[in-house]
Motif scaffolding. Structure first.
Motif, PDB file in Angstrom:
ATOM      1  N   ALA A  15     -27.846  25.448  61.187  1.00  0.00           N
ATOM      2  CA  ALA A  15     -28.912  26.276  60.604  1.00  0.00           C
ATOM      3  C   ALA A  15     -28.314  27.401  59.755  1.00  0.00           C
ATOM      4  CB  ALA A  15     -29.797  26.841  61.706  1.00  0.00           C
ATOM      5  N   ALA A  16     -27.205  27.993  60.228  1.00  0.00           N
ATOM      6  CA  ALA A  16     -26.565  29.084  59.473  1.00  0.00           C
ATOM      7  C   ALA A  16     -25.986  28.578  58.159  1.00  0.00           C
ATOM      8  CB  ALA A  16     -25.471  29.723  60.324  1.00  0.00           C
ATOM      9  N   VAL A  17     -25.361  27.394  58.187  1.00  0.00           N
ATOM     10  CA  VAL A  17     -24.787  26.803  56.967  1.00  0.00           C
ATOM     11  C   VAL A  17     -25.872  26.565  55.926  1.00  0.00           C
ATOM     12  CG1 VAL A  17     -23.784  24.673  56.048  1.00  0.00           C
ATOM     13  CG2 VAL A  17     -22.766  25.746  58.052  1.00  0.00           C
ATOM     14  N   LEU A  18     -27.057  26.127  56.380  1.00  0.00           N
ATOM     15  CA  LEU A  18     -28.125  25.747  55.454  1.00  0.00           C
ATOM     16  C   LEU A  18     -29.057  26.901  55.079  1.00  0.00           C
ATOM     17  CD1 LEU A  18     -29.106  22.378  57.174  1.00  0.00           C
ATOM     18  CD2 LEU A  18     -27.761  22.657  55.084  1.00  0.00           C
ATOM     19  N   SER A  19     -28.947  28.021  55.777  1.00  0.00           N
ATOM     20  CA  SER A  19     -29.963  29.081  55.662  1.00  0.00           C
ATOM     21  C   SER A  19     -30.142  29.635  54.252  1.00  0.00           C
ATOM     22  CB  SER A  19     -29.636  30.229  56.625  1.00  0.00           C
ATOM     23  OG  SER A  19     -28.397  30.815  56.281  1.00  0.00           O
ATOM     24  N   ALA A  20     -29.094  29.653  53.443  1.00  0.00           N
ATOM     25  CA  ALA A  20     -29.219  30.208  52.090  1.00  0.00           C
ATOM     26  C   ALA A  20     -29.860  29.231  51.113  1.00  0.00           C
ATOM     27  CB  ALA A  20     -27.844  30.629  51.563  1.00  0.00           C
ATOM     28  N   ASP A  21     -29.965  27.954  51.507  1.00  0.00           N
ATOM     29  CA  ASP A  21     -30.434  26.939  50.566  1.00  0.00           C
ATOM     30  C   ASP A  21     -31.737  26.260  50.957  1.00  0.00           C
ATOM     31  OD1 ASP A  21     -28.107  26.497  48.480  1.00  0.00           O
ATOM     32  OD2 ASP A  21     -27.178  26.834  50.432  1.00  0.00           O
ATOM     33  N   VAL A  22     -32.034  26.186  52.244  1.00  0.00           N
ATOM     34  CA  VAL A  22     -33.262  25.516  52.694  1.00  0.00           C
ATOM     35  C   VAL A  22     -33.908  26.297  53.830  1.00  0.00           C
ATOM     36  CG1 VAL A  22     -32.441  23.195  52.084  1.00  0.00           C
ATOM     37  CG2 VAL A  22     -32.070  24.039  54.377  1.00  0.00           C
ATOM     38  N   ASP A  98     -17.648  19.086  56.102  1.00  0.00           N
ATOM     39  CA  ASP A  98     -17.467  20.218  55.200  1.00  0.00           C
ATOM     40  C   ASP A  98     -18.838  20.847  54.933  1.00  0.00           C
ATOM     41  OD1 ASP A  98     -15.977  21.781  53.062  1.00  0.00           O
ATOM     42  OD2 ASP A  98     -17.487  20.770  51.853  1.00  0.00           O
ATOM     43  N   PRO A  99     -19.020  22.148  55.149  1.00  0.00           N
ATOM     44  CA  PRO A  99     -20.335  22.785  54.973  1.00  0.00           C
ATOM     45  C   PRO A  99     -20.939  22.563  53.587  1.00  0.00           C
ATOM     46  CG  PRO A  99     -18.853  24.282  56.100  1.00  0.00           C
ATOM     47  CD  PRO A  99     -18.033  23.104  55.664  1.00  0.00           C
ATOM     48  N   ASP A 100     -20.128  22.660  52.531  1.00  0.00           N
ATOM     49  CA  ASP A 100     -20.662  22.461  51.178  1.00  0.00           C
ATOM     50  C   ASP A 100     -21.128  21.027  50.971  1.00  0.00           C
ATOM     51  OD1 ASP A 100     -20.328  25.070  50.430  1.00  0.00           O
ATOM     52  OD2 ASP A 100     -18.382  24.762  49.483  1.00  0.00           O
ATOM     53  N   LEU A 163     -33.829  25.039  47.709  1.00  0.00           N
ATOM     54  CA  LEU A 163     -35.055  24.344  48.073  1.00  0.00           C
ATOM     55  C   LEU A 163     -35.917  25.302  48.868  1.00  0.00           C
ATOM     56  CD1 LEU A 163     -36.502  21.626  47.991  1.00  0.00           C
ATOM     57  CD2 LEU A 163     -35.563  21.169  50.253  1.00  0.00           C
ATOM     58  N   GLY A 164     -37.045  25.666  48.319  1.00  0.00           N
ATOM     59  CA  GLY A 164     -37.944  26.597  49.001  1.00  0.00           C
ATOM     60  C   GLY A 164     -38.798  25.907  50.027  1.00  0.00           C
ATOM     61  N   ALA A 173     -27.790  32.030  44.199  1.00  0.00           N
ATOM     62  CA  ALA A 173     -26.589  32.789  43.868  1.00  0.00           C
ATOM     63  C   ALA A 173     -25.318  32.101  44.343  1.00  0.00           C
ATOM     64  CB  ALA A 173     -26.687  34.176  44.521  1.00  0.00           C
ATOM     65  N   ARG A 174     -25.423  30.934  44.969  1.00  0.00           N
ATOM     66  CA  ARG A 174     -24.272  30.222  45.500  1.00  0.00           C
ATOM     67  C   ARG A 174     -23.323  29.844  44.367  1.00  0.00           C
ATOM     68  NH1 ARG A 174     -22.841  27.887  50.179  1.00  0.00           N
ATOM     69  NH2 ARG A 174     -24.542  28.234  51.570  1.00  0.00           N
ATOM     70  N   GLY A 175     -22.029  29.977  44.581  1.00  0.00           N
ATOM     71  CA  GLY A 175     -21.047  29.646  43.558  1.00  0.00           C
ATOM     72  C   GLY A 175     -20.912  28.155  43.354  1.00  0.00           C
TER      73      GLY A 175
END
Length: 198
Positions: A15-22, A98-100, A163-164, A173-175
């Motif tokens: 959940a933490a890995v995905l939190s910025a994107d979904v 790999d998280p990415d 993804l909202g 803002a992810r690189g």
């Protein structure tokens, strides 16, 4: 998306890995996941394989039979599944991952669900307005590949997308990230059981 894992630490980590994107909803059992799916729609269900009670592959079989298309992703490091997955139709990512790469696959499968739902909605709408296809002077086009695959090889998820909660895709803002590599068991090729989509 819905993330299912009986290991609380693994659940929090994913959940933490995905939190910025979904927008991720978590639960710790397949049975609880089915209850959530009965009252809410998710673009993607991501499940661990080995769980008490119902295993992840059985949960995803049930998810694939839902009336609204939902993408499925199995996360596993279990030898039992790895030995038997030559006949599987699940999208699979192996632990440790790999998280990415996980983010890229999740975004790609979420976009796939959104696209399929749009096509189904458009088809239903055309069907309710009268004749379609040749009778209407048009042609119904399938979004499935002739080989039965679902993800277009030429359209990987953009590395900078978000993804909202309603499935909209926009900037984040992810690189820069390396493009996702998606692996799927392919029973049609016994000598080469893996197919890679980029």
């Amino acid at each position: 998306m819905l993330v299912v894992d009986d290991d609380e630490r693994a659940l929090r980590s994913i959940a933490a890995v995905l939190s910025a994107d979904v927008d991720a909803v978590t639960c710790s059992s397949a049975e609880h996941a089915l209850k959530l799916l009965a009252v809410r729609q998710f673009h993607l269900v991501c499940s661990d394989f080995l769980m008490p009670g119902m295993k992840g592959d059985e949960l995803l079989r049930r998810v694939s039979s839902l009336p609204v298309y939902t993408s499925c992703l199995l996360i596993t490091g279990a030898d039992e599944y790895i030995r038997s997955m030559s006949g599987s139709h699940n999208y699979v990512i192996l632990k440790p991952f790999d998280p990415d790469r996980l983010i890229g696959i999740v975004l790609q499968l979420s976009r796939l669900a959104d696209m399929k739902r749009s096509v189904h909605s458009m088809t239903d709408s055309l069907g309710s307005q009268g004749p379609t296809g040749a009778a209407a002077g048009g042609e119904v086009v399938s979004c499935e590949r002739p080989d039965g695959g679902s993800l277009p090889d030429s359209t990987p998820a953009p590395p900078t997308s978000r993804l909202g909660s309603r499935g909209a895709v926009g900037p984040t803002a992810r690189g820069p990230q390396q493009g996702p590599e998606l692996t799927r068991a392919d029973p049609a090729a016994p000598g080469a059981p893996w197919r890679t989509c980029r």
